[in-house]
Scaffold this motif. Structure first.
Motif, PDB file in Angstrom:
ATOM      1  N   GLN A 134       0.612  -1.458   0.170  1.00 13.12           N
ATOM      2  CA  GLN A 134      -0.189  -0.160   0.007  1.00 13.12           C
ATOM      3  C   GLN A 134       0.852   1.026   0.265  1.00 13.12           C
ATOM      4  O   GLN A 134       0.830   2.122  -0.851  1.00 13.12           O
ATOM      5  CB  GLN A 134      -0.621  -0.111   1.281  1.00 13.12           C
ATOM      6  CG  GLN A 134      -1.618  -0.999   1.176  1.00 13.12           C
ATOM      7  CD  GLN A 134      -2.931  -1.663   2.586  1.00 13.12           C
ATOM      8  OE1 GLN A 134      -3.587  -0.449   2.336  1.00 13.12           O
ATOM      9  NE2 GLN A 134      -2.455  -2.313   3.090  1.00 13.12           N
ATOM     10  N   SER A 135       2.040   1.080   0.991  1.00 13.48           N
ATOM     11  CA  SER A 135       2.822   2.550   1.233  1.00 13.48           C
ATOM     12  C   SER A 135       3.462   2.500  -0.214  1.00 13.48           C
ATOM     13  O   SER A 135       3.243   3.372  -0.987  1.00 13.48           O
ATOM     14  CB  SER A 135       4.178   2.291   1.877  1.00 13.48           C
ATOM     15  OG  SER A 135       4.722   3.188   1.660  1.00 13.48           O
ATOM     16  N   MET A 137       2.207   1.344  -3.476  1.00 10.18           N
ATOM     17  CA  MET A 137       0.445   2.311  -4.297  1.00 10.18           C
ATOM     18  C   MET A 137       0.598   3.504  -4.041  1.00 10.18           C
ATOM     19  O   MET A 137      -0.056   4.508  -4.737  1.00 10.18           O
ATOM     20  CB  MET A 137      -0.162   1.706  -3.789  1.00 10.18           C
ATOM     21  CG  MET A 137      -0.323  -0.097  -4.162  1.00 10.18           C
ATOM     22  SD  MET A 137      -1.757  -0.855  -3.967  1.00 10.18           S
ATOM     23  CE  MET A 137      -2.972  -0.297  -4.978  1.00 10.18           C
ATOM     24  N   ASP A 138       0.546   3.793  -2.579  1.00 13.24           N
ATOM     25  CA  ASP A 138       0.923   5.404  -2.286  1.00 13.24           C
ATOM     26  C   ASP A 138       1.566   6.306  -3.128  1.00 13.24           C
ATOM     27  O   ASP A 138       1.170   7.449  -3.872  1.00 13.24           O
ATOM     28  CB  ASP A 138       0.818   5.482  -0.834  1.00 13.24           C
ATOM     29  CG  ASP A 138      -0.554   5.074   0.127  1.00 13.24           C
ATOM     30  OD1 ASP A 138      -2.031   5.044  -0.573  1.00 13.24           O
ATOM     31  OD2 ASP A 138      -0.435   5.182   1.104  1.00 13.24           O
ATOM     32  N   ASN A 139       3.016   5.848  -3.037  1.00 14.20           N
ATOM     33  CA  ASN A 139       3.946   5.951  -4.423  1.00 14.20           C
ATOM     34  C   ASN A 139       3.571   7.183  -5.518  1.00 14.20           C
ATOM     35  O   ASN A 139       4.246   7.590  -5.985  1.00 14.20           O
ATOM     36  CB  ASN A 139       4.996   5.892  -3.525  1.00 14.20           C
ATOM     37  CG  ASN A 139       5.880   5.427  -2.117  1.00 14.20           C
ATOM     38  OD1 ASN A 139       4.951   6.865  -1.645  1.00 14.20           O
ATOM     39  ND2 ASN A 139       7.004   4.998  -2.012  1.00 14.20           N
ATOM     40  N   TRP A 142      -1.693   5.299  -6.489  1.00 10.55           N
ATOM     41  CA  TRP A 142      -3.011   4.990  -6.088  1.00 10.55           C
ATOM     42  C   TRP A 142      -3.050   4.554  -4.740  1.00 10.55           C
ATOM     43  O   TRP A 142      -2.189   4.789  -4.205  1.00 10.55           O
ATOM     44  CB  TRP A 142      -2.718   3.125  -7.021  1.00 10.55           C
ATOM     45  CG  TRP A 142      -2.154   3.509  -8.609  1.00 10.55           C
ATOM     46  CD1 TRP A 142      -2.330   4.518  -9.341  1.00 10.55           C
ATOM     47  CD2 TRP A 142      -1.005   2.485  -9.443  1.00 10.55           C
ATOM     48  NE1 TRP A 142      -1.593   3.879 -10.034  1.00 10.55           N
ATOM     49  CE2 TRP A 142      -1.067   2.962 -10.225  1.00 10.55           C
ATOM     50  CE3 TRP A 142      -0.861   1.342  -8.726  1.00 10.55           C
ATOM     51  CZ2 TRP A 142      -0.479   1.990 -11.269  1.00 10.55           C
ATOM     52  CZ3 TRP A 142       0.112   0.258  -9.181  1.00 10.55           C
ATOM     53  CH2 TRP A 142      -0.058   0.985 -11.062  1.00 10.55           C
ATOM     54  N   GLN A 143      -4.374   4.220  -4.950  1.00  9.84           N
ATOM     55  CA  GLN A 143      -4.419   4.177  -3.388  1.00  9.84           C
ATOM     56  C   GLN A 143      -6.154   3.320  -2.736  1.00  9.84           C
ATOM     57  O   GLN A 143      -6.394   2.967  -3.672  1.00  9.84           O
ATOM     58  CB  GLN A 143      -5.488   5.888  -2.303  1.00  9.84           C
ATOM     59  CG  GLN A 143      -5.104   5.823  -1.091  1.00  9.84           C
ATOM     60  CD  GLN A 143      -5.451   6.679  -0.276  1.00  9.84           C
ATOM     61  OE1 GLN A 143      -5.606   7.866  -1.288  1.00  9.84           O
ATOM     62  NE2 GLN A 143      -5.490   7.258   0.194  1.00  9.84           N
ATOM     63  N   MET A 144      -5.793   2.315  -1.877  1.00  7.03           N
ATOM     64  CA  MET A 144      -6.480   1.514  -1.829  1.00  7.03           C
ATOM     65  C   MET A 144      -7.895   1.808  -1.060  1.00  7.03           C
ATOM     66  O   MET A 144      -8.188   2.696  -0.210  1.00  7.03           O
ATOM     67  CB  MET A 144      -5.930   0.615  -0.786  1.00  7.03           C
ATOM     68  CG  MET A 144      -4.938   0.009  -1.553  1.00  7.03           C
ATOM     69  SD  MET A 144      -5.770  -1.956  -2.813  1.00  7.03           S
ATOM     70  CE  MET A 144      -6.579  -2.948  -1.334  1.00  7.03           C
ATOM     71  N   ALA A 146     -10.871   2.330   1.794  1.00  9.56           N
ATOM     72  CA  ALA A 146     -10.283   2.089   3.507  1.00  9.56           C
ATOM     73  C   ALA A 146     -10.587   0.927   3.989  1.00  9.56           C
ATOM     74  O   ALA A 146     -10.101   0.581   4.743  1.00  9.56           O
ATOM     75  CB  ALA A 146     -11.000   3.296   4.106  1.00  9.56           C
ATOM     76  N   GLY A 149      -8.449  -1.503   2.797  1.00 14.62           N
ATOM     77  CA  GLY A 149      -6.757  -1.407   2.872  1.00 14.62           C
ATOM     78  C   GLY A 149      -6.505  -1.647   4.566  1.00 14.62           C
ATOM     79  O   GLY A 149      -4.960  -1.161   4.444  1.00 14.62           O
TER      80      GLY A 149
END
Length: 504
Positions: A134-135, A137-139, A142-144, A146, A149
C-alpha cells in the motif's frame, strides 16, 4: 494412563509411515533448496524494521551484539534440530522429534504450539506485506479504499484484502508442489539478498564514526515522556521495552529473536528432501549462518549511517538513506522488503501444513487431512483449510495482542527439541545419526538455558495467553486426539486376551 500418555513412537515406525502411498510426500528438495528456504523465511520484517526499534529503545549501536546473541541462541537450537532432522527425516519438525523422544502428550503439546506459532506468524507477516504494498501504491498515486486496505474502514468495518489474497495465492502454489515453491522462493530470495547487500555495500560509504559513540548507551537518550513505540512492533509483540546498558542488549536480543524465526521451519521439509541425512544439517545451519552474518552487518551499517537516537522505528533502513540524501535507495529497499515478505509467508504456511499433516497421519487430528494429492503429492487438504483460515485471520482479526505468542511458541519448541536430543541419545543410542550435535549434553543444556532466558524477557501477558492456548490444546487432546491415536490403537491390538494370546 500415564504410560499411554508418554508412549513414544519408534523412529522406524515414523519412517515406515512415510512410505504409505496415500500418505507419502514427494522427495524433491536438495541442500540448496533447503538453504534457500531458510534464508527466505528468516530474512523478512525483522531486518527491515527491528534494527531501528531495538537500537533506539534498548541497545544503541550495540544492536549488532543483540543480533549476534540471538544468533548464538538460535545456533545452539539449530545444532539440536540438525541431529533430529537427519535422524528422523519425517514431516512435523519438533512435533515428530518429541513423539520419538518424549512421548505422545508432549508431542501433541508442541504440535499444538507450532500450529499457533506458524498461523500467527503467517498472518502478521501478510499484514506487514500489505502495508509495504500500500505504501508503494501511494507513492505511485494509487490508493486502496479504506474498507479494503485495513481492518478499520471509514464506517468501522474493514478487511485487509491484500493480506488475504497473498495467503490464498501462496496456498495455491504450495498445493501445486514443493519444487514449484522452491523455484519461486529462489527467485524472491535472490532479490531480497541483493537488497540487503546493497544496503551493506552502499551504506558502508556513508558511515560516520561519531555515530558509534556511545556504543552501549547507559540510559534512555530521549526526553521524559517521549514515546518510542513502533506500531509494527506493537503489532508483532504487544510491547516495547526501554531499558539500556548491558541488560538492554539482552532485552534487545529477546526482541530481535523474531527476526530469526524460521530456520526451524526447514526441519518440517525433511520428508520431502532427497537426501535428508546429508542435506538437512546443511540447510538448517547454512541458512542460519548466512542470515546472522547479514543481520550483524546491516545493523553495524545503519547505526553508523545515522545516530541511533534519530533512527526511524518503522522503516530504519529506508529512512537512514533518505536522511543521508539518497532517497532512491529508500524506494529500492521498500520494494525489496515487500517482495521478500512473500517467501516468509509461504514458508511459514508450509511449516504449519506439514505439522498439521504429520499430526493427522498419527491420528491425533482427523485422518482425512493426511491424504496427499494423487498428482502433486502434497498435503492439499490441510494446506487449503489452513490457507483459508489464515487468510480470514489476516484480513479481519486484530493481531496486536496475539502476535506476541509467535516468539514464546518458537522458544518453547527449542526447549523441547534440545531436551529430546538428550533423551533420545540415552534411550536409542543405536540409531544411525548422520549428524551428531557436539558436546551432548552441554550444547542442548545451553540451548535450553538460552531459550528460557529469552522467554523470561517476554511480558507476563504473553505467558498468560500462551497458557490459555496450551490449556485449550489439552482439552482437544483428551476429547479427540488420545482416543483416535494410531499409536494407542496399535498398542491396544497387541494387548493379551483372556486366553493368553493377543488380540488380532
Amino acid at each position: 494412563m500415564s504410560s499411554t500418555l508418554f508412549r513414544t513412537k519408534k523412529v522406524e515406525q515414523s519412517i515406515l509411515d512415510t512410505e504409505e502411498p496415500e500418505h507419502a510426500l514427494k522427495k524433491s528438495l536438495s541442500a540448496l533448496d533447503l538453504t534457500v528456504f531458510g534464508v527466505g523465511v528468516i530474512i523478512g520484517t525483522g531486518i527491515f524494521v527491528l534494527t531501528g526499534t531495538v537500537a533506539k529503545n534498548n541497545a544503541g549501536p550495540a544492536v549488532a551484539l543483540a543480533f549476534a546473541a540471538a544468533g548464538v541462541a538460535c545456533a545452539l537450537a539449530a545444532l539440536c534440530y540438525a541431529e533430529f532432522a537427519s535422524t528422523v527425516p519425517v514431516a512435523g519438525s519438533a512435533y515428530t522429534f518429541s513423539y520419538a523422544s518424549l512421548g505422545e502428550l508432549p508431542a501433541w503439546i508442541i504440535g499444538w504450539d507450532l500450529v499457533l506459532e506458524f498461523a500467527l506468524g503467517t498472518a502478521v507477516v501478510a499484514v506487514g506485506w500489505s502495508g509495504y504494498i500500500q505504501s508503494l501504491m501511494d507513492n505511485a498515486g494509487w490508493q486502496m479504499p479504506a474498507a479494503l486496505g485495513s481492518r478499520e474502514g471509514a464506517d468501522g468495518f474493514g478487511f485487509d484484502i491484500l493480506a488475504a489474497v497473498l495467503v490464498l495465492v501462496l496456498t495455491v502454489i504450495l498445493v501445486l508442489g514443493m519444487k514449484l515453491s522452491a523455484r519461486i522462493t529462489s527467485l524472491v530470495v535472490a532479490i531480497k539478498v541483493t537488497v540487503v547487500l546493497v544496503v551493506i555495500i552502499a551504506g558502508a560509504f556513508l558511515i560516520k564514526g561519531e555515530n558509534y559513540d556511545p556504543f552501549i548507551p547507559k540510559e534512555k537518550p530521549v526526553e521524559a515522556g517521549a514515546s518510542l513505540d513502533s506500531p509494527l512492533i506493537q503489532l508483532m509483540f504487544g510491547w516495547a521495552p526501554s531499558n539500556f546498558g548491558v541488560m538492554g542488549i539482552f532485552t534487545a536480543a529477546s526482541v530481535v529473536f523474531f527476526a530469526f524465526i524460521g530456520f526451524d521451519v526447514v526441519a518440517t521439509a525433511a520428508e520431502e528432501t532427497r537426501n535428508p541425512q546429508r542435506d538437512m544439517p546443511r540447510g538448517i545451519l547454512g541458512s542460519l549462518l548466512i542470515c546472522t552474518t547479514l543481520y550483524v552487518l546491516v545493523s553495524i551499517v545503519v547505526t553508523g549511517m545515522q545516530n541511533y537516537t534519530r533512527l526511524s522505528v518503522d522503516a530504519p533502513l529506508a529512512d537512514a538513506f533518505k536522511a543521508t540524501g539518497h532517497p532512491w535507495y529508500a524506494g529500492f529497499i521498500s520494494f525489496g522488503a515487500a517482495v521478500g515478505l512473500t517467501t516468509v509467508c509461504m514458508i511459514l504456511l508450509l511449516g504449519q501444513t506439514r505439522v498439521f499433516f504429520a499430526m493427522s497421519r498419527d491420528g491425533l487430528l482427523p485422518r482425512f487431512f493426511s491424504r496427499v494429492h494423487p498428482r502433486f503429492k502434497t498435503p492439499h487438504r490441510p494446506t487449503i483449510l489452513l490457507g483459508v483460515i489464515i487468510a480470514i485471520l489476516a484480513g479481519f482479526t486484530p493481531l496486536t495482542e496475539l502476535a506476541a505468542l509467535v516468539n514464546i511458541g518458537t522458544l518453547f519448541a527449542f526447549v523441547v527439541v534440545a531436551i529430546g536430543v538428550i533423551i533420545l541419545r540415552r534411550t536409542r543410542p543405536d540409531l544411525p545419526r548422520a549428524f551428531r550435535t557436539p558436546w551432548v549434553p552441554v550444547i542442548p543444556i545451553l540451548s535450553v538455558c538460552a531459550s528460557l532466558w529469552l522467554m523470561i524477557n517476554l511480558p507476563a501477558e504473553t505467558w498468560v495467553r500462551f497458557g490459555i492456548w496450551m490449556a485449550a490444546g489439552f482439552l482437544v487432546y483428551f476429547l479427540y486426539g488420545r482416543t483416535h491415536s494410531r499409536l494407542r490403537a496399535g498398542a491396544a491390538e497387541e494387548q493379551p486376551t483372556a486366553g493368553g494370546g493377543t488380540t488380532p
